[in-house]
Design an enzyme around this catalytic site. Structure first.
Site, short mmCIF file in Angstrom:
data_model
loop_
_atom_site.label_atom_id
_atom_site.label_comp_id
_atom_site.label_asym_id
_atom_site.label_seq_id
_atom_site.Cartn_x
_atom_site.Cartn_y
_atom_site.Cartn_z
N GLU A 192 0.85 -1.16 -0.22
CA GLU A 192 -0.20 -0.07 0.22
C GLU A 192 0.51 1.45 -0.04
OE1 GLU A 192 -2.75 -1.97 3.06
OE2 GLU A 192 -1.85 -0.58 3.90
N LYS A 206 2.64 4.76 1.42
CA LYS A 206 2.31 5.05 3.22
C LYS A 206 1.89 6.65 2.85
CE LYS A 206 5.26 5.18 6.52
NZ LYS A 206 4.95 6.15 7.27
N ARG A 214 -2.02 10.30 11.83
CA ARG A 214 -3.00 8.68 11.89
C ARG A 214 -4.28 8.67 12.59
NH1 ARG A 214 -0.19 3.11 12.50
NH2 ARG A 214 -2.04 1.32 12.81
N PHE A 247 -6.61 1.21 5.66
CA PHE A 247 -6.18 1.12 5.22
C PHE A 247 -6.75 -0.48 6.27
CE2 PHE A 247 -3.68 3.53 7.47
CZ PHE A 247 -2.56 2.87 8.25
N ARG A 276 4.46 -3.24 17.26
CA ARG A 276 5.76 -2.56 16.10
C ARG A 276 5.98 -4.55 15.54
NH1 ARG A 276 7.92 1.75 14.72
NH2 ARG A 276 7.49 3.17 16.11
N LYS A 314 7.92 -1.37 6.88
CA LYS A 314 8.01 0.62 5.65
C LYS A 314 8.70 0.80 5.01
CE LYS A 314 8.84 3.03 10.00
NZ LYS A 314 7.59 4.37 11.11
#
Length: 555
Positions: free
Chosen positions: A247, A249, A254, A337, A411, A417
């Site tokens: 996707e 970024k 957020r 997303f 995480r 990313k």
């Protein structure tokens, strides 16, 4: 529970450096608390919180109000209190000394309790409008009037959200698990979906691990957001996942959107309620999204179809007044997303199934969009997607494992990313230094720290003095001035509240700082006031980026 008992326990904790011993002591203390309301408050208070992060209530008590309350109860002038702060470096210790002097001539007529402190805090948080500051000072003066010197130390620190006990979320989680014989991972999950350690402790005490397992996501209570690790490269990320969901970024903020059919609430990454700042997005959600959902996404500012810098989004988030004018000035889009709730919790479903639910819940419009996604095992296709994202003005791509669940607060390598620019660090500002010459009335450099998530301690990694405009320095000085708790010469120490995004040439090993690392040529990028101190980068991330430098050099 008497507040004196709480304060005495905090004093004992302050002398302990071992994480294991801290956990054991807190667990034993929690076990002894019979009243559930006291248990709730003690858990929050030990971690330096008065309310859960998503609770809209706040005390709104700065150092200035504390000075006035302490001056009222002790008779010591503000100038002398400020002088004492320079000596002690901690307003809590100063309050202790002031009350010690006062108590020599005053007999306490009522003992302070945890309940009394909570009720007073709730009343302070409820005050608004004309006369509210005077009323807050009166209530604070009342608390200090009842407090013993030791109680005053921890009462002050609690108001400032800085208990100095070395107890972070990790230690409290493990203490709750130990106290009530629950699996730490079960406690962690319950916390990540409620963001309320006090509530988790009460459920663990009443219902044990079974009760914790029954805790589910609820609309209008924010869930800790899943986070991504930095990928070494596009190629390594695709190799690791074999088949990847890719996707764009976005360079935005957020958001987590909760919509039950009658009310929309929008939470930031810091879990703050930002609904009132985004009326345009709220109205579009009602038109374009099926009710009974919690969505995860990003809000970006757009102009003529192109994304605007991140700072524009923050201006929208910060706006309290003239919101309608700002809606016209800075138009926003929401790109979703993921979905966490669809007429029931769905975070344990694999991403590929959550994506289908997301697509069924959202009808795209001018302002409400689905993040573009491809699923592929081709590095060339991922590279093409990356190039498209950069050309469109976005940061890069997210590369996700299609079979992965949504793990709140985690995480990990299920989300990676890849950005076009060198990775930056989000660091807590813990101190500063006044400038020289024409900048002598501005703070001109800032001391930075990363987070030890286990202890909650902030570990210094350097000082940043470049990348600021004069307008930045003027604005930042006004922001940080109320947070100064001590000053030695030109150097000042702040209550930790704000996070800077900082670029750097490299990370070096350094015995100068407690973290063991130092940033070489750090440069200010932007203020990250979408992030709380607890969301700052960790010492583990600094270590990983340090090691990654050598991997890149070998390539």
């Amino acid at each position: 529970m008497l507040f004196a008992e709480f304060a005495e326990f905090c004093e004992r904790l302050e002398k302990i450096s071992s994480t294991l011993e801290l956990t054991a002591r807190i667990a034993a203390f929690l076990q002894k608390i019979e009243d559930e309301r006291d248990l709730y408050d003690v858990v929050l208070f030990i971690t330096g919180k008065v309310y859960p992060p998503w609770d809209e209530r706040e005390l709104g008590v700065g150092i200035g109000l504390l000075y006035e309350a302490l001056e009222n109860v002790s008779g010591v002038k503000r100038s002398e209190i400020e002088s004492m702060i320079r000596e002690y470096g901690d307003l809590g210790l100063v309050a202790e000394q002031l009350i010690k002097k006062k108590k020599m001539t005053t007999l306490a007529f009522e003992e302070l309790t945890v309940r009394k402190v909570r009720e007073t805090f709730d009343e302070i948080a409820s005050l608004t409008g004309e006369g509210s500051m005077k009323r807050k000072i009166m209530l604070l003066t009342g608390l200090y009037g009842l407090a013993t010197p030791l109680e005053a130390r921890y009462l002050t620190r609690l108001i400032l959200n800085e208990m100095r006990l070395g107890v972070g979320e990790g230690i409290m989680r493990d203490a709750i698990a130990r106290a009530f014989r629950a699996d730490p991972e079960t406690v962690e999950r319950a916390y990540m979906i409620t963001n309320d350690l006090g509530r988790v402790a009460v459920v663990a005490k009443k219902e044990g691990e079974e009760g914790l397992r029954k805790m589910k996501i609820e609309i209008h209570i924010p869930v800790r957001m899943m986070l991504a690790q930095v990928a070494e490269s596009l190629e390594s990320a695709v190799r690791e996942m074999r088949t990847a969901a890719v996707e764009w970024k976005f360079d935005g903020s957020r958001v987590q959107v909760h919509w039950d059919g009658s009310r929309v609430t929008i939470y930031s990454r810091r879990l703050e309620n930002v609904t009132n700042a985004l009326p345009d997005i709220v109205e579009e959600i009602k038109k374009s999204v099926k009710p009974g959902v919690i969505l995860d996404g990003e809000v970006i500012a757009v102009k003529e179809g192109k994304p605007m810098p991140f700072q524009h989004v923050l201006r929208r988030f910060r706006r309290k007044h003239d919101v309608a004018k700002m809606v016209e000035k800075i138009p926003l889009e929401a790109h979703f997303f993921d979905i966490l709730y669809h007429d029931g919790e769905c975070i344990d479903l694999p991403l590929r199934e959550r994506r289908k639910l997301l697509e069924s819940a959202v009808n795209e419009s001018e302002k409400i969009k689905l993040a573009k996604q491809i699923v592929t095992d081709s590095v060339d296709e991922v590279r093409k997607m990356y190039d498209e994202a950069i050309s469109a003005g976005h940061e890069g791509v997210m590369i996700k494992l299609p079979s992965s669940p949504y793990i709140p607060g985690k995480r990990g390598k299920n989300w990676l990313k890849v950005k076009a620019i060198m990775e930056t660090l989000d660091l807590v500002v813990v101190g500063g230094e006044w400038g020289e010459g024409k900048r002598s009335h501005w703070l001109s450099s800032f001391e930075l720290a990363c987070l030890d998530p286990v202890t909650g301690k902030l570990l210094k990694v350097g000082r940043v003095a470049t990348g600021f405009t004069e307008e930045d320095l003027e604005e930042l000085t006004e922001m940080f001035r109320p947070l100064i708790v001590s000053q030695q010469g030109k150097k000042v120490e702040f209550i930790p509240k704000y996070v800077f995004e900082v670029a750097y040439q490299e990370i070096q090993k350094s015995p100068k700082y407690e973290s063991g690392y130092a940033l070489r040529f750090p440069r200010f990028v932007r203020l990250r006031d979408d992030k709380d101190v607890d969301e700052a980068d960790t010492i583990e991330r600094v270590e990983n980026l340090y090691k990654l430098q050598f991997e890149v050099k070998r390539q």
